[in-house]
Design a protein around this motif. Structure first.
Motif, PDB file in Angstrom:
ATOM      1  N   GLY A  68      25.851 -17.742   7.671  1.00  0.00           N
ATOM      2  CA  GLY A  68      24.708 -16.698   8.284  1.00  0.00           C
ATOM      3  C   GLY A  68      24.021 -17.123   9.397  1.00  0.00           C
ATOM      4  O   GLY A  68      22.875 -16.078   9.701  1.00  0.00           O
ATOM      5  N   SER A  69      24.254 -18.593   9.453  1.00  0.00           N
ATOM      6  CA  SER A  69      23.833 -19.425  11.021  1.00  0.00           C
ATOM      7  C   SER A  69      24.150 -18.977  12.045  1.00  0.00           C
ATOM      8  O   SER A  69      25.053 -19.554  12.422  1.00  0.00           O
ATOM      9  CB  SER A  69      23.007 -19.886  10.348  1.00  0.00           C
ATOM     10  OG  SER A  69      21.633 -20.110   8.623  1.00  0.00           O
ATOM     11  N   THR A  70      23.759 -19.310  12.859  1.00  0.00           N
ATOM     12  CA  THR A  70      24.324 -19.143  14.491  1.00  0.00           C
ATOM     13  C   THR A  70      24.985 -20.566  14.721  1.00  0.00           C
ATOM     14  O   THR A  70      25.781 -20.516  15.135  1.00  0.00           O
ATOM     15  CB  THR A  70      23.230 -18.523  14.787  1.00  0.00           C
ATOM     16  OG1 THR A  70      22.790 -19.267  15.502  1.00  0.00           O
ATOM     17  CG2 THR A  70      23.725 -16.986  15.521  1.00  0.00           C
ATOM     18  N   TYR A  71      23.824 -21.734  14.814  1.00  0.00           N
ATOM     19  CA  TYR A  71      24.451 -23.144  14.354  1.00  0.00           C
ATOM     20  C   TYR A  71      26.075 -24.085  13.955  1.00  0.00           C
ATOM     21  O   TYR A  71      25.914 -24.240  13.877  1.00  0.00           O
ATOM     22  CB  TYR A  71      23.047 -23.957  14.356  1.00  0.00           C
ATOM     23  CG  TYR A  71      22.270 -23.577  13.007  1.00  0.00           C
ATOM     24  CD1 TYR A  71      21.245 -23.358  12.477  1.00  0.00           C
ATOM     25  CD2 TYR A  71      23.487 -24.676  11.472  1.00  0.00           C
ATOM     26  CE1 TYR A  71      21.427 -23.415  11.174  1.00  0.00           C
ATOM     27  CE2 TYR A  71      22.652 -24.876  10.512  1.00  0.00           C
ATOM     28  CZ  TYR A  71      21.759 -24.207   9.852  1.00  0.00           C
ATOM     29  OH  TYR A  71      21.275 -24.148   8.222  1.00  0.00           O
ATOM     30  N   ALA A  72      25.797 -22.697  12.646  1.00  0.00           N
ATOM     31  CA  ALA A  72      27.702 -22.726  12.212  1.00  0.00           C
ATOM     32  C   ALA A  72      28.785 -22.888  12.388  1.00  0.00           C
ATOM     33  O   ALA A  72      29.084 -23.323  12.000  1.00  0.00           O
ATOM     34  CB  ALA A  72      26.976 -22.468  10.540  1.00  0.00           C
ATOM     35  N   TYR A  73      28.657 -22.557  14.606  1.00  0.00           N
ATOM     36  CA  TYR A  73      29.694 -22.052  14.272  1.00  0.00           C
ATOM     37  C   TYR A  73      30.286 -23.168  16.156  1.00  0.00           C
ATOM     38  O   TYR A  73      29.086 -22.796  16.779  1.00  0.00           O
ATOM     39  CB  TYR A  73      29.685 -20.646  14.801  1.00  0.00           C
ATOM     40  CG  TYR A  73      29.862 -19.697  13.114  1.00  0.00           C
ATOM     41  CD1 TYR A  73      28.162 -19.313  12.630  1.00  0.00           C
ATOM     42  CD2 TYR A  73      31.045 -19.470  12.345  1.00  0.00           C
ATOM     43  CE1 TYR A  73      28.891 -18.994  11.572  1.00  0.00           C
ATOM     44  CE2 TYR A  73      30.899 -19.126  11.784  1.00  0.00           C
ATOM     45  CZ  TYR A  73      29.731 -18.669  10.894  1.00  0.00           C
ATOM     46  OH  TYR A  73      29.723 -18.229  10.048  1.00  0.00           O
ATOM     47  N   ALA A  74      30.818 -23.192  15.775  1.00  0.00           N
ATOM     48  CA  ALA A  74      31.132 -23.733  17.357  1.00  0.00           C
ATOM     49  C   ALA A  74      31.503 -23.190  18.642  1.00  0.00           C
ATOM     50  O   ALA A  74      31.305 -23.641  19.707  1.00  0.00           O
ATOM     51  CB  ALA A  74      31.593 -25.375  17.499  1.00  0.00           C
TER      52      ALA A  74
ATOM     53  N   TYR B 125      27.846  -6.988  20.089  1.00  0.00           N
ATOM     54  CA  TYR B 125      28.826  -8.217  18.639  1.00  0.00           C
ATOM     55  C   TYR B 125      29.509  -9.035  19.267  1.00  0.00           C
ATOM     56  O   TYR B 125      30.306  -8.882  20.648  1.00  0.00           O
ATOM     57  CB  TYR B 125      29.622  -7.254  18.175  1.00  0.00           C
ATOM     58  CG  TYR B 125      28.741  -5.752  17.361  1.00  0.00           C
ATOM     59  CD1 TYR B 125      28.769  -5.175  17.800  1.00  0.00           C
ATOM     60  CD2 TYR B 125      29.306  -5.938  15.547  1.00  0.00           C
ATOM     61  CE1 TYR B 125      27.904  -3.533  16.940  1.00  0.00           C
ATOM     62  CE2 TYR B 125      28.501  -5.333  15.235  1.00  0.00           C
ATOM     63  CZ  TYR B 125      28.494  -4.091  15.746  1.00  0.00           C
ATOM     64  OH  TYR B 125      26.655  -2.994  14.552  1.00  0.00           O
ATOM     65  N   PHE B 126      29.081 -10.248  19.042  1.00  0.00           N
ATOM     66  CA  PHE B 126      29.843 -11.612  19.129  1.00  0.00           C
ATOM     67  C   PHE B 126      31.009 -12.079  18.038  1.00  0.00           C
ATOM     68  O   PHE B 126      30.383 -12.017  17.090  1.00  0.00           O
ATOM     69  CB  PHE B 126      28.785 -12.181  18.834  1.00  0.00           C
ATOM     70  CG  PHE B 126      27.866 -12.131  20.533  1.00  0.00           C
ATOM     71  CD1 PHE B 126      26.369 -11.430  20.375  1.00  0.00           C
ATOM     72  CD2 PHE B 126      28.157 -12.838  21.631  1.00  0.00           C
ATOM     73  CE1 PHE B 126      25.960 -11.053  21.200  1.00  0.00           C
ATOM     74  CE2 PHE B 126      26.984 -12.933  22.617  1.00  0.00           C
ATOM     75  CZ  PHE B 126      26.079 -11.833  22.446  1.00  0.00           C
ATOM     76  N   CYS B 127      32.045 -12.723  19.040  1.00  0.00           N
ATOM     77  CA  CYS B 127      32.747 -13.397  17.153  1.00  0.00           C
ATOM     78  C   CYS B 127      32.285 -14.573  17.471  1.00  0.00           C
ATOM     79  O   CYS B 127      32.517 -15.236  18.723  1.00  0.00           O
ATOM     80  CB  CYS B 127      34.104 -12.200  17.565  1.00  0.00           C
ATOM     81  SG  CYS B 127      35.121 -13.323  19.363  1.00  0.00           S
ATOM     82  N   ALA B 128      32.235 -15.640  16.728  1.00  0.00           N
ATOM     83  CA  ALA B 128      32.372 -16.711  16.609  1.00  0.00           C
ATOM     84  C   ALA B 128      33.139 -17.240  15.648  1.00  0.00           C
ATOM     85  O   ALA B 128      33.855 -16.877  14.552  1.00  0.00           O
ATOM     86  CB  ALA B 128      31.127 -16.648  16.151  1.00  0.00           C
ATOM     87  N   ALA B 129      33.180 -18.749  16.204  1.00  0.00           N
ATOM     88  CA  ALA B 129      34.511 -19.693  15.322  1.00  0.00           C
ATOM     89  C   ALA B 129      34.126 -21.013  14.639  1.00  0.00           C
ATOM     90  O   ALA B 129      32.960 -21.539  15.931  1.00  0.00           O
ATOM     91  CB  ALA B 129      36.170 -19.739  15.741  1.00  0.00           C
ATOM     92  N   GLY B 130      34.116 -21.376  13.467  1.00  0.00           N
ATOM     93  CA  GLY B 130      34.669 -22.741  13.706  1.00  0.00           C
ATOM     94  C   GLY B 130      35.353 -23.569  12.407  1.00  0.00           C
ATOM     95  O   GLY B 130      36.026 -23.116  11.690  1.00  0.00           O
ATOM     96  N   ALA B 131      35.585 -24.654  13.113  1.00  0.00           N
ATOM     97  CA  ALA B 131      37.073 -25.967  12.532  1.00  0.00           C
ATOM     98  C   ALA B 131      36.324 -25.933  10.727  1.00  0.00           C
ATOM     99  O   ALA B 131      36.807 -26.473   9.756  1.00  0.00           O
ATOM    100  CB  ALA B 131      37.454 -26.470  13.434  1.00  0.00           C
ATOM    101  N   GLY B 132      35.436 -26.172  10.720  1.00  0.00           N
ATOM    102  CA  GLY B 132      34.313 -26.403   9.134  1.00  0.00           C
ATOM    103  C   GLY B 132      32.978 -25.668   9.337  1.00  0.00           C
ATOM    104  O   GLY B 132      32.180 -25.953  10.483  1.00  0.00           O
ATOM    105  N   LEU B 133      33.104 -25.643   8.800  1.00  0.00           N
ATOM    106  CA  LEU B 133      31.935 -24.601   7.661  1.00  0.00           C
ATOM    107  C   LEU B 133      31.110 -25.164   6.427  1.00  0.00           C
ATOM    108  O   LEU B 133      32.058 -25.399   5.480  1.00  0.00           O
ATOM    109  CB  LEU B 133      32.277 -23.310   8.255  1.00  0.00           C
ATOM    110  CG  LEU B 133      31.192 -22.242   8.074  1.00  0.00           C
ATOM    111  CD1 LEU B 133      29.895 -21.951   9.316  1.00  0.00           C
ATOM    112  CD2 LEU B 133      31.642 -21.342   7.563  1.00  0.00           C
ATOM    113  N   ILE B 134      30.416 -25.165   6.420  1.00  0.00           N
ATOM    114  CA  ILE B 134      28.832 -25.674   4.876  1.00  0.00           C
ATOM    115  C   ILE B 134      28.399 -23.763   4.864  1.00  0.00           C
ATOM    116  O   ILE B 134      28.367 -23.250   5.396  1.00  0.00           O
ATOM    117  CB  ILE B 134      27.580 -26.170   5.865  1.00  0.00           C
ATOM    118  CG1 ILE B 134      28.400 -27.439   5.840  1.00  0.00           C
ATOM    119  CG2 ILE B 134      26.929 -26.723   4.051  1.00  0.00           C
ATOM    120  CD1 ILE B 134      26.716 -28.441   6.395  1.00  0.00           C
ATOM    121  N   MET B 135      29.781 -23.805   3.831  1.00  0.00           N
ATOM    122  CA  MET B 135      29.632 -22.386   2.844  1.00  0.00           C
ATOM    123  C   MET B 135      28.210 -21.506   3.215  1.00  0.00           C
ATOM    124  O   MET B 135      27.922 -20.789   3.244  1.00  0.00           O
ATOM    125  CB  MET B 135      30.131 -22.215   1.590  1.00  0.00           C
ATOM    126  CG  MET B 135      31.917 -21.869   2.071  1.00  0.00           C
ATOM    127  SD  MET B 135      32.379 -21.141   3.346  1.00  0.00           S
ATOM    128  CE  MET B 135      31.822 -19.252   3.197  1.00  0.00           C
TER     129      MET B 135
END
Length: 125
Positions: free
Chosen positions: A107-113, A93-103
């Motif tokens: 569900g896509s990994t590329y959405a998280y920096a 299990y991985f946690c991921a975060a992003g400052a801005g997200l296209i809703m």
């Protein structure tokens, strides 16, 4: 942003486990925080998302009703409470975060920096 995941381990079928992800380097309350999981031979799979300040949550169909994502902004930590665990929940299990997200892409990994290291959860029967 640095993410540190913890809480993985071995658990019996039907049991529970809580994962934690501590964020540092940026105010966690302003980040979209998510959990993904990965099993060998498969793509990394979206599990759950918490929008900034915990306003909304989203889950994959495979965990809906069993897993709960929550966050403690004061502690800069997001949690994944996993109940009624099944063998198919076994994964890293991985946690991921992003400052801005296209809703539409949450569900896509590329959405998280930002990504933390994984924590292994093994559900034994």
């Amino acid at each position: 942003v640095q993410l540190q995941a913890s809480g993985g381990g071995l658990v019996q079928v039907g049991g529970s486990r809580r994962l934690s992800c501590a964020a540092s380097g940026r105010t966690e309350s302003r980040l979209y925080m998510a959990w993904f999981r990965h099993t060998p031979g498969k793509e990394r799979e979206f599990v759950a998302l918490s929008t900034p300040r915990g306003g909304r949550t989203y889950y994959s169909d495979s965990v809906k009703g069993r897993f709960t994502i929550s966050r403690d902004n004061a502690a800069n930590t997001v949690y994944l409470q996993m109940n009624s665990l099944k063998p198919e929940d076994t994964a890293v299990y991985f946690c991921a975060a992003g400052a801005g997200l296209i809703m539409s892409s949450y569900g896509s990994t590329y959405a998280y920096a930002y990504w933390g290291q994984g924590t292994q959860v093994t559900v034994s029967s």
